[in-house]
Design an enzyme around this catalytic site. Structure first.
Site: not given
Ligand code: MG
Length: 463
Positions: A106, A248, A252
């Site tokens: 992430s 990012d 998401d």
């Molecule tokens: Mg993310």
């Protein structure tokens, strides 16, 4: 010393080659596959898992290692290639898979990577299930099969097409296209660039894309915060764009920059999406305890209700399914619309915000000022579980008149703001989030927590 490999409900995260190695990834694939096989009643049924990865350089290697683990225990693997996290969530259900895996860390820096697990409903495993998978992993209790029964790997390149079609189905494509929005997109050289540019093109937008090569070489620190998106703000201003979007690396989370080049904060992403949804109909929304009260203002005005959950995307998504929520997400820029999938999705956020702009004819700054805002402050400090409990108990005594929610630490709601105190699940720290009508009101609550901290650390030292 190398940082510990973090294993939480959303999977594992570590530093590639240090603690997140090929063998760890293969074992994790075996553990997840063994769990999936064991839970399947029909032992003869062929099971498949889809796997995708963000743009990190280690992605392909780790993806192959997890796929190997899954195949060893007899699971077929559908390789989706370089795709966003919400893209994997969508394809699990589209392809009838029993689970999904996303190779992503992430918003963490490039040296990190992670293995995120999703169940057949597209949501991360609940705590109990995550514990089971963890036990298979640490105990190396894998049901490895003979070479004749191992799984096969195939590939599928339909993720972007499927994802875009699902998002376009919840907006009015013609209405947005008629506005010919000028947009700047910063995908931080992550997985979001390709699919988002294509979607914006289909929505008739004029796009200036920066950091849109999926090289995994992040052009700036990858978390979409004000500090990290200064470049995006400048380009929005220079291009005289209508809006700027920052994603990012696994796409998401979404942050928004207004037409003046001002970063408006990730909390507004969900608020704006909710503003659009609740302008059409009323119902329920879900978000976690640490998210701004702005959503309550919007939802209450429309006669709806906000369900507050423990922190964690799976908790929000689970509550949305249970309560049939019409919108949900987190204050970190993660918007969830169940019509697309029970997963945070920056493309959903973009679609709904553009729809709101198209329908109202208003500039993004105008829509933001209609929502209003609060002063928010986030802090964390070292404390073990016991100290965290002491802090919460003392705060309960001090704020005896507050409305309490104790599903995750304790949230204290006052007329002029709220305070959320919780122990982190992944590190020995307490997180304190305060939001109030203005800074001085917020300081009052921050000050009270600081006093409690001093008192408790004093007691601990004396003991
Ligand atoms: Mg993310």
């Amino acid at each position: 010393m190398a940082e510990h490999l973090i294993i939480s409900i959303s999977g594992m995260r570590g530093i590639v080659g240090e603690n997140l190695t090929i063998s760890v990834a293969t074992d994790y694939g075996c553990a997840f596959g063994t769990f999936l096989r064991n839970k399947e009643a029909d032992k003869e049924r062929k099971l498949s898992v889809c796997i995708g990865r963000d743009s990190r350089e280690s992605g392909e290697m780790l993806s192959s290692a997890v796929a190997e683990g899954l195949c060893l225990v007899g699971i077929d693997v559908i390789d989706l290639g370089l795709v966003s996290t919400p893209g994997v969530g969508i394809m699990i259900r589209q392809l009838g898979c029993v689970g999904g895996v996303v190779i992503t860390a992430s918003h963490n820096p490039a040296q990190y990577n992670g293995i995120k697990l999703l169940l057949d409903n597209g949501i991360a495993p609940p705590v109990g299930v995550a514990e089971q998978i963890k036990r298979f992993f640490f105990g190396k209790r894998f049901s490895i099969l003979d070479s004749t029964d191992i799984g096969e790997v195939s590939s599928n390149e339909q993720t972007d097409t499927t994802h875009i079609a699902k998002v376009l189905a919840i907006v009015d494509k013609e209405a947005i296209a008629a506005r010919g929005f000028k947009i700047v997109l910063d995908s931080v050289n992550g997985a979001g660039g390709r699919v988002t540019k294509r979607m914006l093109g289909e929505l008739g937008c004029v796009v200036t894309a920066i950091n849109d090569e999926p090289t995994g070489l992040f052009a700036h620190k990858p978390e979409p915060t004000a500090e990290n998106l200064k470049g995006l703000c400048e380009v929005v201003k220079a291009e005289q764009a209508d809006i700027g979007f920052g994603q990012d690396p696994d796409a998401d989370r979404l942050a928004i920059v207004d037409e003046a080049g001002t970063y408006i904060g990730e909390e507004y992403t969900l608020a704006l999406a909710a503003k659009y949804i609740f302008s059409k109909r009323s119902g329920k929304a879900a978000t976690n305890l640490s998210t701004s009260r702005m959503i309550d203002d919007i939802v209450e005005k429309a006669g709806g209700r906000v369900i507050r959950t423990a922190v964690g995307e799976a908790n929000v998504a689970g509550a949305m399914l249970e309560h049939k929520c019409i919108i949900g997400g987190e204050g970190n820029g993660g918007v969830i619309d169940l019509r697309v999938g029970p997963i945070r999705d920056s493309l959903v956020g973009i679609g709904l915000v553009l729809q709101l702009m198209a329908e109202t004819g208003k500039m993004i700054s105008e829509l933001v000022s209609e929502i209003g805002g609060y002063y928010m402050s986030k802090d964390k400090f070292a404390a073990d579980k016991e100290q965290a409990e002491q802090i919460i108990n003392s705060a309960k005594e001090i704020f005896a008149d507050a409305r309490l929610n104790t599903i995750d630490g304790c949230r204290f709601d006052f007329d002029d703001g709220w305070l959320h105190v919780r122990a982190s699940n992944t590190e020995p720290v307490v997180r304190v989030i305060v939001e109030a009508t203005d800074k001085s009101a917020a300081q009052k609550y921050i000050g009270a927590v600081s006093k409690i901290r001093e008192m408790i650390s004093g007691e601990t030292t004396d003991a």
